[in-house]
Design a protein around this motif. Structure first.
Motif, PDB file in Angstrom:
ATOM      1  N   ASP A   1      -3.089   1.292  -2.543  1.00  0.00           N
ATOM      2  CA  ASP A   1      -3.226   1.892  -1.021  1.00  0.00           C
ATOM      3  C   ASP A   1      -3.275   3.556  -1.020  1.00  0.00           C
ATOM      4  N   LEU A   2      -2.751   3.933  -1.974  1.00  0.00           N
ATOM      5  CA  LEU A   2      -2.679   5.351  -2.339  1.00  0.00           C
ATOM      6  C   LEU A   2      -4.111   5.911  -2.370  1.00  0.00           C
ATOM      7  N   THR A   3      -4.801   5.448  -3.006  1.00  0.00           N
ATOM      8  CA  THR A   3      -6.190   6.052  -3.337  1.00  0.00           C
ATOM      9  C   THR A   3      -7.272   5.341  -2.306  1.00  0.00           C
ATOM     10  N   ARG A   4      -6.834   4.281  -1.549  1.00  0.00           N
ATOM     11  CA  ARG A   4      -7.899   3.587  -0.965  1.00  0.00           C
ATOM     12  C   ARG A   4      -8.717   4.428   0.126  1.00  0.00           C
ATOM     13  N   HIS A   5      -8.167   5.494   0.741  1.00  0.00           N
ATOM     14  CA  HIS A   5      -8.748   6.155   1.638  1.00  0.00           C
ATOM     15  C   HIS A   5      -9.135   7.709   1.392  1.00  0.00           C
ATOM     16  N   LEU A   6      -9.355   7.821  -0.016  1.00  0.00           N
ATOM     17  CA  LEU A   6      -9.728   9.128  -0.421  1.00  0.00           C
ATOM     18  C   LEU A   6     -10.906   9.571   0.183  1.00  0.00           C
ATOM     19  N   THR A   7     -12.175   8.598   0.264  1.00  0.00           N
ATOM     20  CA  THR A   7     -13.446   8.906   0.773  1.00  0.00           C
ATOM     21  C   THR A   7     -13.161   9.456   2.438  1.00  0.00           C
ATOM     22  N   ASP A   8     -12.064   9.155   3.038  1.00  0.00           N
ATOM     23  CA  ASP A   8     -11.817   9.735   4.373  1.00  0.00           C
ATOM     24  C   ASP A   8     -11.092  11.097   4.334  1.00  0.00           C
ATOM     25  N   GLY A   9     -10.670  11.305   3.207  1.00  0.00           N
ATOM     26  CA  GLY A   9      -9.914  12.721   3.130  1.00  0.00           C
ATOM     27  C   GLY A   9      -8.444  12.623   3.241  1.00  0.00           C
ATOM     28  N   VAL A  10      -7.802  11.460   3.325  1.00  0.00           N
ATOM     29  CA  VAL A  10      -6.266  11.385   3.347  1.00  0.00           C
ATOM     30  C   VAL A  10      -5.978  10.507   2.206  1.00  0.00           C
ATOM     31  N   ILE A  11      -4.628  10.760   2.096  1.00  0.00           N
ATOM     32  CA  ILE A  11      -3.956   9.908   1.049  1.00  0.00           C
ATOM     33  C   ILE A  11      -2.731   9.294   1.975  1.00  0.00           C
ATOM     34  N   ILE A  12      -2.746   7.844   2.062  1.00  0.00           N
ATOM     35  CA  ILE A  12      -2.027   6.889   2.734  1.00  0.00           C
ATOM     36  C   ILE A  12      -0.960   6.081   1.844  1.00  0.00           C
ATOM     37  N   TRP A  13       0.401   6.140   2.323  1.00  0.00           N
ATOM     38  CA  TRP A  13       1.159   5.373   1.650  1.00  0.00           C
ATOM     39  C   TRP A  13       2.106   4.570   2.549  1.00  0.00           C
ATOM     40  N   GLN A  14       2.005   3.265   2.466  1.00  0.00           N
ATOM     41  CA  GLN A  14       2.449   2.440   3.489  1.00  0.00           C
ATOM     42  C   GLN A  14       2.226   2.473   4.689  1.00  0.00           C
ATOM     43  N   GLY A  15       0.829   2.685   4.892  1.00  0.00           N
ATOM     44  CA  GLY A  15       0.198   2.836   6.330  1.00  0.00           C
ATOM     45  C   GLY A  15       0.243   4.100   7.016  1.00  0.00           C
ATOM     46  N   LYS A  16       0.954   4.975   6.455  1.00  0.00           N
ATOM     47  CA  LYS A  16       1.256   6.553   6.799  1.00  0.00           C
ATOM     48  C   LYS A  16       0.596   7.343   6.095  1.00  0.00           C
ATOM     49  N   ILE A  17       0.073   8.469   6.874  1.00  0.00           N
ATOM     50  CA  ILE A  17      -0.738   9.326   6.176  1.00  0.00           C
ATOM     51  C   ILE A  17       0.437  10.378   5.683  1.00  0.00           C
ATOM     52  N   ILE A  18       0.069  10.741   4.282  1.00  0.00           N
ATOM     53  CA  ILE A  18       1.126  11.710   3.768  1.00  0.00           C
ATOM     54  C   ILE A  18       0.700  12.907   3.280  1.00  0.00           C
ATOM     55  N   GLY A  19      -0.807  12.979   3.264  1.00  0.00           N
ATOM     56  CA  GLY A  19      -1.497  14.275   2.834  1.00  0.00           C
ATOM     57  C   GLY A  19      -3.080  14.034   3.346  1.00  0.00           C
ATOM     58  N   HIS A  20      -3.476  15.436   3.441  1.00  0.00           N
ATOM     59  CA  HIS A  20      -4.860  15.683   3.746  1.00  0.00           C
ATOM     60  C   HIS A  20      -5.672  16.299   2.494  1.00  0.00           C
ATOM     61  N   LEU A  21      -6.762  15.916   2.225  1.00  0.00           N
ATOM     62  CA  LEU A  21      -7.373  16.469   0.918  1.00  0.00           C
ATOM     63  C   LEU A  21      -8.264  17.797   1.535  1.00  0.00           C
ATOM     64  N   PRO A  22      -8.456  18.740   0.599  1.00  0.00           N
ATOM     65  CA  PRO A  22      -9.265  20.044   1.158  1.00  0.00           C
ATOM     66  C   PRO A  22     -10.481  19.700   1.044  1.00  0.00           C
ATOM     67  N   SER A  23     -11.335  20.129   1.907  1.00  0.00           N
ATOM     68  CA  SER A  23     -12.628  19.865   1.855  1.00  0.00           C
ATOM     69  C   SER A  23     -13.724  20.101   0.744  1.00  0.00           C
ATOM     70  N   PHE A  24     -12.943  21.403   0.244  1.00  0.00           N
ATOM     71  CA  PHE A  24     -13.863  21.716  -1.229  1.00  0.00           C
ATOM     72  C   PHE A  24     -13.989  20.850  -2.151  1.00  0.00           C
ATOM     73  N   LEU A  25     -12.979  19.806  -2.235  1.00  0.00           N
ATOM     74  CA  LEU A  25     -13.050  18.603  -3.072  1.00  0.00           C
ATOM     75  C   LEU A  25     -14.329  17.755  -3.016  1.00  0.00           C
TER      76      LEU A  25
END
Length: 79
Positions: A1-25
């Protein structure tokens, strides 16, 4: 679940967004990791990071089954 939404630019844990990834990645140089640019299109694309953990679980399960008698019997039935 932690890496499932990487393409969306977020890291999610137990259904909650815990971080946003910077766009330069995100870009053509990081597509293989699972960080494609917004305009990336592909018919056959399997990103590395979201799926590496599934691969490792399968590898561990195979190792576990091959070391135990009941697991060996089950693997013989499959082949």
């Amino acid at each position: 679940d932690l890496t499932r939404h990487l393409t969306d630019g977020v890291i999610i844990w137990q259904g909650k967004i815990i971080g946003h990834l910077p766009s330069f990645l995100y870009g053509d140089w990081n597509v293989w990791l699972g960080l494609p640019s917004a305009d990336f299109v592909s018919l056959e694309y399997v990103p590395f990071l979201p799926n590496i953990f599934l691969f490792l679980c399968g590898l561990y399960l195979f190792q576990f089954m091959s070391e135990h008698e009941k697991g060996q019997a089950y693997l013989k039935k499959l082949s």
